[in-house]
Each structure stands twice: as structure tokens, then as C-alpha cells.
Motif scaffolding. Structure first.
Motif, PDB file in Angstrom:
ATOM      1  N   PHE A 117       0.797  -1.147   0.048  1.00  0.00           N
ATOM      2  CA  PHE A 117       0.119   0.015   0.016  1.00  0.00           C
ATOM      3  C   PHE A 117       0.970   1.384  -0.016  1.00  0.00           C
ATOM      4  CE2 PHE A 117      -2.370   3.387   2.193  1.00  0.00           C
ATOM      5  CZ  PHE A 117      -3.369   3.345   1.359  1.00  0.00           C
ATOM      6  N   ARG A 118       1.792   1.283   0.798  1.00  0.00           N
ATOM      7  CA  ARG A 118       2.739   2.243   0.880  1.00  0.00           C
ATOM      8  C   ARG A 118       3.576   2.591  -0.294  1.00  0.00           C
ATOM      9  NH1 ARG A 118       7.972   2.134   1.827  1.00  0.00           N
ATOM     10  NH2 ARG A 118       8.860   4.259   2.665  1.00  0.00           N
ATOM     11  N   ARG A 143       2.494   1.863  -3.641  1.00  0.00           N
ATOM     12  CA  ARG A 143       1.558   2.324  -4.412  1.00  0.00           C
ATOM     13  C   ARG A 143       1.092   3.567  -4.209  1.00  0.00           C
ATOM     14  NH1 ARG A 143      -4.029   2.182  -4.988  1.00  0.00           N
ATOM     15  NH2 ARG A 143      -4.401   0.905  -3.101  1.00  0.00           N
ATOM     16  N   MET A 144       0.663   3.954  -3.059  1.00  0.00           N
ATOM     17  CA  MET A 144       0.119   5.279  -2.621  1.00  0.00           C
ATOM     18  C   MET A 144       1.549   6.342  -2.838  1.00  0.00           C
ATOM     19  SD  MET A 144      -2.892   4.622  -2.798  1.00  0.00           S
ATOM     20  CE  MET A 144      -3.166   6.732  -2.749  1.00  0.00           C
ATOM     21  N   ASN A 145       2.537   6.067  -2.681  1.00  0.00           N
ATOM     22  CA  ASN A 145       3.664   6.916  -2.644  1.00  0.00           C
ATOM     23  C   ASN A 145       3.875   7.217  -4.338  1.00  0.00           C
ATOM     24  OD1 ASN A 145       4.224   7.004   0.091  1.00  0.00           O
ATOM     25  ND2 ASN A 145       6.407   6.096  -0.268  1.00  0.00           N
ATOM     26  N   ARG A 169       1.377   7.175  -6.475  1.00  0.00           N
ATOM     27  CA  ARG A 169       0.145   7.847  -6.645  1.00  0.00           C
ATOM     28  C   ARG A 169       0.608   9.572  -6.521  1.00  0.00           C
ATOM     29  NH1 ARG A 169      -2.844   9.096  -9.876  1.00  0.00           N
ATOM     30  NH2 ARG A 169      -4.598   9.510  -8.856  1.00  0.00           N
ATOM     31  N   ASP A 219       1.737   3.452  11.330  1.00  0.00           N
ATOM     32  CA  ASP A 219       2.536   3.317   9.916  1.00  0.00           C
ATOM     33  C   ASP A 219       3.805   3.955  10.061  1.00  0.00           C
ATOM     34  OD1 ASP A 219       0.237   2.213   8.956  1.00  0.00           O
ATOM     35  OD2 ASP A 219      -0.029   3.689   7.392  1.00  0.00           O
ATOM     36  N   PRO A 242       1.402   9.083   6.262  1.00  0.00           N
ATOM     37  CA  PRO A 242       0.365   8.179   6.149  1.00  0.00           C
ATOM     38  C   PRO A 242      -1.027   8.670   5.926  1.00  0.00           C
ATOM     39  CG  PRO A 242       1.844   7.693   7.741  1.00  0.00           C
ATOM     40  CD  PRO A 242       2.045   8.949   7.381  1.00  0.00           C
ATOM     41  N   ARG A 253      -1.409   9.401   2.220  1.00  0.00           N
ATOM     42  CA  ARG A 253      -1.562   8.387   1.244  1.00  0.00           C
ATOM     43  C   ARG A 253      -2.904   7.801   1.349  1.00  0.00           C
ATOM     44  NH1 ARG A 253       3.075   5.832   4.235  1.00  0.00           N
ATOM     45  NH2 ARG A 253       4.861   6.396   3.166  1.00  0.00           N
ATOM     46  N   VAL A 285      -5.299  10.530  -0.650  1.00  0.00           N
ATOM     47  CA  VAL A 285      -5.340  10.306  -1.983  1.00  0.00           C
ATOM     48  C   VAL A 285      -5.768   8.954  -2.382  1.00  0.00           C
ATOM     49  CG1 VAL A 285      -3.626  10.070  -3.939  1.00  0.00           C
ATOM     50  CG2 VAL A 285      -2.917  11.699  -2.274  1.00  0.00           C
ATOM     51  N   ASP A 302      -9.088   9.006  -4.981  1.00  0.00           N
ATOM     52  CA  ASP A 302      -9.132   8.263  -6.168  1.00  0.00           C
ATOM     53  C   ASP A 302     -10.340   7.452  -6.282  1.00  0.00           C
ATOM     54  OD1 ASP A 302      -6.519   9.007  -7.159  1.00  0.00           O
ATOM     55  OD2 ASP A 302      -5.520   7.506  -6.505  1.00  0.00           O
TER      56      ASP A 302
END
Lengths: 118, 118, 118, 118, 118, 118
Positions: A11-12, A14-16, A18, A64, E100, E103, E106, E110
Motif C-alpha cells: 500500500f505504501r 502504491r500510494m507513494n 500516486r 504506520d 500516512p 496516502r 489520495v 481516487d
């Protein structure tokens, strides 16, 4: 590395991606300073800096961030005893409100230790 | 040691005495755990533990706590470079809201350095 | 500009210089991102970004940061009504713990308005 | 009542008036809910509600709010022992970062007790 | 609107009803001031006020509050660029501890964009 | 007692054991002071101290700590009205950022009440 770390890391990452796709200089620079701060070559060893990041994350109570620095502390050679002592200072300074985060931190550490590194 | 440190230390000692005169076990034990946490003999050196206390205090933005740990960092052998690098991690993790506390921290450090220790 | 602003600005400038004299890349970059974030040329007008900085500072309860953004809000054309409405959102989101900071903010605004700009 | 309380009360009253002169409904209503919350007639006695306000203020580390509720706790009949026990819970939950605020709280209490009420 | 928003909204509405069923005037008035603060008719446009609520929520690190204001920012006409710039100020002021939450913000944006509004 | 309380209690007990297996005196003492603080025999009744722990947890926004003190408040004889009034003070002092935690608190209370105690 354990399952919790895998899910967290996916998740970390993928979102970084984005976030950094977006053309915002302030965000991009904050991310690059973040990498710089914990890198080798400063006055303090990487292990100490990761312990500092861990305790800052613990007293500010971000699970996190705690998980991330727990993994990095391990990679930089911190022992379980050193990590627990660092977290004991976070517990003392931050108070019992930190306890639920300490529980999740130890659960995460146990998960990290449960499987051999890939 | 400088004038700011003297004034800070006098108030701190006087009020600690007033607080501990009161017969409250929870408060007394919190004060005794506080002494224990930064003492020699654990998994981490005293200097590292004082740097951890400093960064925890900086991100939680308590000027008195920062001043206290700055003095203790110096006593335990931390250099100005090491202290500044530890505080840079506090600034990064805690954000620009930390900057006014960083200003007062550097002012306090300069004051500490301005006079020979008694 | 008023007396409070003068004293605040002098200490701020003197300590920023002291901090940036020190050769720490993380600190230097945090200061440069800070200038970048509120500059013209982004998606939002400078006035809106200063109001965002003001409210972030108010809910995190940093008097110096509030003072700084109050002065910048004025420079970027925000009216007293707009500033008060922005702070009302900070009070609502942050709760009555914000009230003492709101008192000092209004006192600072009155001081800013008390003297003609230099 | 002591000198610290007098100075604190004068600034507080002057700035509350300045804030409420401004025509902002959100701010006015936040101030009126604040009066309502600690009034008689609810499920809990006023003394208990003032102790709750005190501990909330202590863990959020607002000296002015702590001072205000210390005075109100006294007015509503809380003893020094009850106040200290309430603050011991704030110290435990909030951690040693609360200690400097506890020092100033006890100093304020001593000042309150130093002079006969007007 | 996306699935995350639906689940979030259902829980939010159900629990708001449960909370307001309870006869507590302080809670009811806090909820009504909350509606008032972001309504049209003040000195600032609704979009600006929603961006202020977003940044306050981000630096205080409340995911649900961030999600709520992200949806409201969209409804009041804020573009993705404006929202990202507002959040960049939250990241700068609040530090990397905010990452976090950024993240998840976003990811929520989305999800909001993934399905046509009902 | 409800299902949410069961799941919460199991994780809590398992991780407390894991934490206390580790030989760290600071952590052990923080846990023992935590038990001491809410015990009978002080200046304040247990119910009042649990309400103080609840409000401290609510304004610091820790769901697990809120859940724990909600259960303890019930055990020590606090009524739903008293609990809601205590939480209204937390909402007022802590601001609307507390609302999502208040929702989860009321959901937890409803779950506690949904099943007869074992």
C-alpha cells in the motif's frame, strides 16, 4: 519478513507513486528530504537516526510510521533490546496513551521476526 | 553554564520539591521512572537515550523539556553536530510547526556554551 | 507595524541565521521548502495559502507560527473579517483549548494595526 | 486570590471582549457552549466537570486553560488532594512531557492560596 | 461516488443519529455550530472554508475528518490541484508524520473519482 | 459484554503479556503505575477517576484508550448520562476533530450494552 509488513509495504509503495505522480514541488521535496535525513554520512549513525525516527513516531502516535521505522531499525542493526529501550522512552515521555501503539508495535515486530527475510 | 539554564534550573528544582512534598504515589512514581529511564546500564548508551528524549520533546513541542535534554545531551558527550542532526529529524517528522521551538533550542544551546560550567 | 511584531521579527531573524549557519542539509532544505510553499504560482492564491498556514498553526497551537501567518495574511490582502472567519474554523476544529491562542492572536492583530507600516 | 491570577484574569477578560466584539457567529457560539458545559444541572456535579476540564487541559498542555480550571476547581469545592489526584491522572496518561505544565500548575495553585479571596 | 465514501457515510450518518438521540445540549450545539461554520454567507467562500477544514484535519491527523472534507471540497468546486496544494501545506506544517494520512487521503480521492456521482 | 469488547480485550491481554515478557524496567513500571492510578483509596472515587481517564483519552483521540475507559466507567457505576456528559466536555475542549472518536465511542457503548455481561 512477515505478512503485515508485506501488506503495509505494498500500500505504501502504491500510494507513494500516486502522490509523486502529482506535480507538486512541496510534496516532492518533503519526500526527498525524508530520504536524505536517515541516510549515511551525517554526525550520527543510521541506527541512531532510525531509533530517533521511531521514538518521534511513537510519541506522535502514528502506527504506520512506527512500523516503517521498526523495519528500518532492524535493517540498520538495532537489536530487540535496543528497540524496546527506545520505545520505553517514548512510553515514558508520551504517557499511557502510547500503550495501544506499543502493543501494535510489538505485534508488528513479532510478525517481522516470524518469517525469514526474502 | 548560562543564565537561561540557571533560571530554568532554579524554578525546576523548587517546583519539583513542591510537587513531591504532596503525598501522591502516582506522581512520585512517574518522577522516579523518569530518572530510571535515562540512567546507565540499559541496552543503549546514555547519550543515545538523551538524544531520544530530546527528539521526543521537540516533536511534542515542549520548550522546557527540550532545554532539559539539551543540557543532558551535552553532559553525556553529544556534540553540537550530533544534537543538530537529532533535531533535524525532529523538524522533519514534526514539520515547520517545530521551527519556533528549534529557534529557542539553538538560543538555549548558545547560552549554555556562553559561560564556563560552574 | 506594532511593537510585538518588531520584537518577534528580530528574534526570528537572528535565530534563523544562527540555525542556517549550521551545516545541516535537512534543516536547510526544510527552510527552503517553507519559503516555496507559500510563494505565488501554484493552484491557490497566496492569500488562501497564508490562511491555510494560519489555521494549521492555530489548531496545532503555536503562537509564533500564528503571529507569523497573521502578518503574512495581512500582507497578502486578507481582511480582518476573512482572518477571523478562518480562525473561527480553527477554533471549531481544534476546540476551546484554542481559545488562549485566539486571544493572543487578536492581541497581536490589534498591535499590528496600531501603527502604520514602515 | 494571588497576583498571577489577577494578571491572567485581566488579559483574559480584555481579550474575550475584543473577540466577541467581532461579528462572527461561530466564535460567539463556541464561547456560549463553553459556559453551558460547566454549568449546574447536568448529570455530573460542577466539581467533577471542572476536574474533567482540568485534566483535558493538562494532557493537551495549555497553561492558561489549566490555570482557569484550577481556579474553577477551587471555587466548586475541590480540595488540593482531589486536584492533585486528578492531575496525577493527566501526568500518567499524557506522560512526562506534562511535567513542566504540572510545575506551573502547582506554582499557580500556591499563588491562588497565598492571598485571601477578594 | 466510490465505495469507501459510501461505507464511511453510512456509519457516519447512523452514529450521528445515535449521538443526537441523546439529550445533551453541549453535544447538540457543537454539531450545529459545525454545520454553521462551513455554510455560505461569511467572509470567505465555501470552497476556501472547506480547504481550511481539510488542512486543519490533516495536521491533526484524523482520517475520517480528512475524508469528509475531501468530499466537501470536491462538492464546493475545488480541483484536484487545489486540494493537493492545500494538502502540501498540511504536510509541510505537520511534518512527515502526516504522510500516512496523505496516502489514505489520495486513495480516498481516487475512490471518489472512480465512480460517477449518484 | 459485546463482541467488540471481546476482540479488543483478547488482543489487549495477549500483547500486554508479550510486552511484559520483555525485561524492561521502565515499561513494567509504567504498566504498574497505570494500575495504581485508577485504584480505590485516593482522594477521588474510582468512577470519577475513570471519567477523567476517559476524557483524557478522548481529547488525545485514542480509540483503544477510550474503549478501555468506557468499559471501566460502566464497571465503576457511571451511567450513560454521566458518560455522555463527560464526553461532551471532551468534545468541547478537543473540538470537532473529536467527533469521529465520539462516533466510535457510542458504537462501542451500544455494543457493550447489547449483550449481558458474562
Amino acid at each position: 519478513m512477515g505478512n503485515k509488513f508485506d501488506a503495509f509495504t505494498k500500500f505504501r509503495q502504491r500510494m507513494n507513486e500516486r502522490i509523486l505522480e502529482h506535480d507538486n514541488k512541496v510534496i516532492k521535496r518533503m519526500f526527498s528530504v525524508d530520504s536524505l535525513a536517515y541516510a549515511e554520512g551525517g554526525a550520527l549513525p543510521v541506527k541512531t537516526k532510525e531509533l530517533l525516527g521511531l521514538v518521534a513516531s511513537l510519541v506522535l502516535r502514528c502506527d504506520d510510521c512506527v512500523s516503517y521505522h521498526l523495519a528500518k531499525c532492524g535493517e540498520s542493526g538495532a537489536s530487540r533490546d535496543e528497540i524496546m529501550e527506545a520505545m520505553s522512552i517514548g512510553l515514558l515521555v508520551g504517557g499511557t496513551i502510547v500503550i495501544p501503539h506499543l502493543r501494535r508495535a510489538v505485534d508488528f515486530l513479532d510478525d517481522l521476526d516470524a518469517q525469514p527475510a526474502g
